[in-house]
Design a protein around this motif. Structure first.
Motif, PDB file in Angstrom:
ATOM      1  N   PRO A 125       0.820  -1.234   0.000  1.00  0.00           N
ATOM      2  CA  PRO A 125       0.000   0.000   0.000  1.00  0.00           C
ATOM      3  C   PRO A 125       0.845   1.271   0.000  1.00  0.00           C
ATOM      4  N   LEU A 126       2.021   1.239   0.642  1.00  0.00           N
ATOM      5  CA  LEU A 126       2.882   2.420   0.633  1.00  0.00           C
ATOM      6  C   LEU A 126       3.375   2.733  -0.781  1.00  0.00           C
ATOM      7  N   LEU A 144       0.490   4.251  -2.651  1.00  0.00           N
ATOM      8  CA  LEU A 144       0.350   5.654  -2.247  1.00  0.00           C
ATOM      9  C   LEU A 144       1.415   6.521  -2.913  1.00  0.00           C
ATOM     10  N   HIS A 145       2.630   5.987  -2.980  1.00  0.00           N
ATOM     11  CA  HIS A 145       3.721   6.714  -3.640  1.00  0.00           C
ATOM     12  C   HIS A 145       3.404   6.968  -5.111  1.00  0.00           C
ATOM     13  N   LEU A 168       0.413   9.613  -5.558  1.00  0.00           N
ATOM     14  CA  LEU A 168       0.681  11.014  -5.208  1.00  0.00           C
ATOM     15  C   LEU A 168       1.937  11.566  -5.875  1.00  0.00           C
ATOM     16  N   THR A 170       1.727  16.891  -1.746  1.00  0.00           N
ATOM     17  CA  THR A 170       1.505  15.518  -2.189  1.00  0.00           C
ATOM     18  C   THR A 170       2.807  14.848  -2.620  1.00  0.00           C
ATOM     19  N   SER A 221       4.339  11.468  -1.036  1.00  0.00           N
ATOM     20  CA  SER A 221       4.726  10.366  -1.906  1.00  0.00           C
ATOM     21  C   SER A 221       6.159   9.920  -1.626  1.00  0.00           C
ATOM     22  N   ALA A 255       6.410   8.092   1.713  1.00  0.00           N
ATOM     23  CA  ALA A 255       5.872   6.729   1.629  1.00  0.00           C
ATOM     24  C   ALA A 255       6.901   5.775   1.024  1.00  0.00           C
TER      25      ALA A 255
END
Length: 303
Positions: free
Chosen positions: A155-156, A159-160, A163, A183, A187, A190
């Motif tokens: 998930p990280l 997310l990276h 964003l 953002t 990113s 993350a």
């Protein structure tokens, strides 16, 4: 006794005028409009007509960065499987660092010795700090299972990717006016946390240092290098991106054919399907502008 007509007894009614700030006009309601009100209506005045070829070329930057992240995950996987030794990782780190400096020097017109020295000094402090902190990273998640580490890392990375600023670079030259937005910082953070989680599963201090240096080199400096290549020559950017996609797909196919099919589908969706979809939905865009819009004041300040 004579009488006067209605036209002579009543004053002439003033003409209604369309004004932005004038208050109520005598003889008219505040919300009055005449037959010329809709004459100023304009439809789709600011709608940009897009070309599918140009949109596909712009989408290549997204596919390019997807390749970069996929290569990082490949290196993580092979390292955790003990297929890449710590010496191989250190050689890879040095090769990436030297090639990055060469590309930056050849593509940037305003690069000076002082700027290169500034980058070299920062990277020296950066690598020294990583080597000092490597024992801490190594023992950070000792009590957590590897499955949990991968469950958090995935998930990280999503997310990276979600964003990430695909229009520019993560870092800028000293003195640049544009700074990374919120953002982009989220990113980058993350990706750093994901790198720390992966590094904490490695057996030795040198291994942790090498994989952290590799990950942060890619996540920090790869956007800057690809941005410099694109700004220097768009044709070179296209050649580099296509070559990077081919290398990534070949390495992923060697790892697992199913992942290869998934990654190829993502590339086709991002580079072909999404641009075509964007062009198709432009036909349904309907924007109306007219006198009812909020007035925009323009001030011309001259010396």
């Amino acid at each position: 006794m004579g009488t006067t007509g209605d036209g002579d007894s009543s004053p002439t009614r003033p003409k209604w005028r369309k004004v932005a700030y004038g208050g109520m006009q005598p003889g008219f309601d505040d919300n009055h409009t005449d037959e010329t009100f809709l004459a100023g209506m304009v439809t789709n005045a600011s709608v940009v007509k897009r070309d599918i070829g140009k949109v596909m070329q712009d989408s290549i930057s997204i596919s390019q960065y997807l390749c970069i992240v996929a290569l990082v995950v490949l290196v993580w996987t092979y390292t955790l499987r003990s297929s890449l030794s710590e010496n191989s990782l250190l050689i890879l780190d040095i090769a990436l660092l030297v090639s990055g400096f060469l590309i930056l020097t050849l593509t940037e017109e305003m690069v000076s010795f002082s700027l290169l020295f500034h980058y070299f000094l920062n990277i020296s402090f950066f690598t020294t700090g990583l080597y000092v902190l490597a024992p801490i990273y190594q023992t950070l998640t000792r009590s957590i299972s590897s499955d949990s580490i991968w469950a958090v890392t995935f998930p990280l990375l999503l997310l990276h990717l979600f964003l990430h600023d695909y229009s520019g670079s993560t870092i800028t030259a000293p003195g640049a006016l544009k700074n990374p937005n919120l953002t982009s910082c989220i990113s980058l953070n993350a990706s750093v946390v994901a790198s720390v989680f992966i590094a904490s599963r490695l057996p030795s201090r040198v291994h942790v240092f090498a994989i952290m240096l590799f990950s942060l080199q890619v996540f920090l400096f790869a956007p800057l290098i690809t941005y410099c290549i694109k700004k220097y020559s768009f044709r070179l950017h296209l050649v580099f991106s296509v070559g990077l996609m081919g290398v990534t797909l070949a390495l992923v196919y060697a790892l697992h054919p199913l992942v290869f099919v998934l990654l190829l589908g993502i590339f086709i969706f991002v580079t072909v399907v999404c641009p075509y979809w964007l062009i198709r939905i432009q036909a349904y865009k309907f924007e109306i502008n007219g006198p009812w819009d909020e007035a925009k004041l323009c001030f011309d300040i001259t010396d």
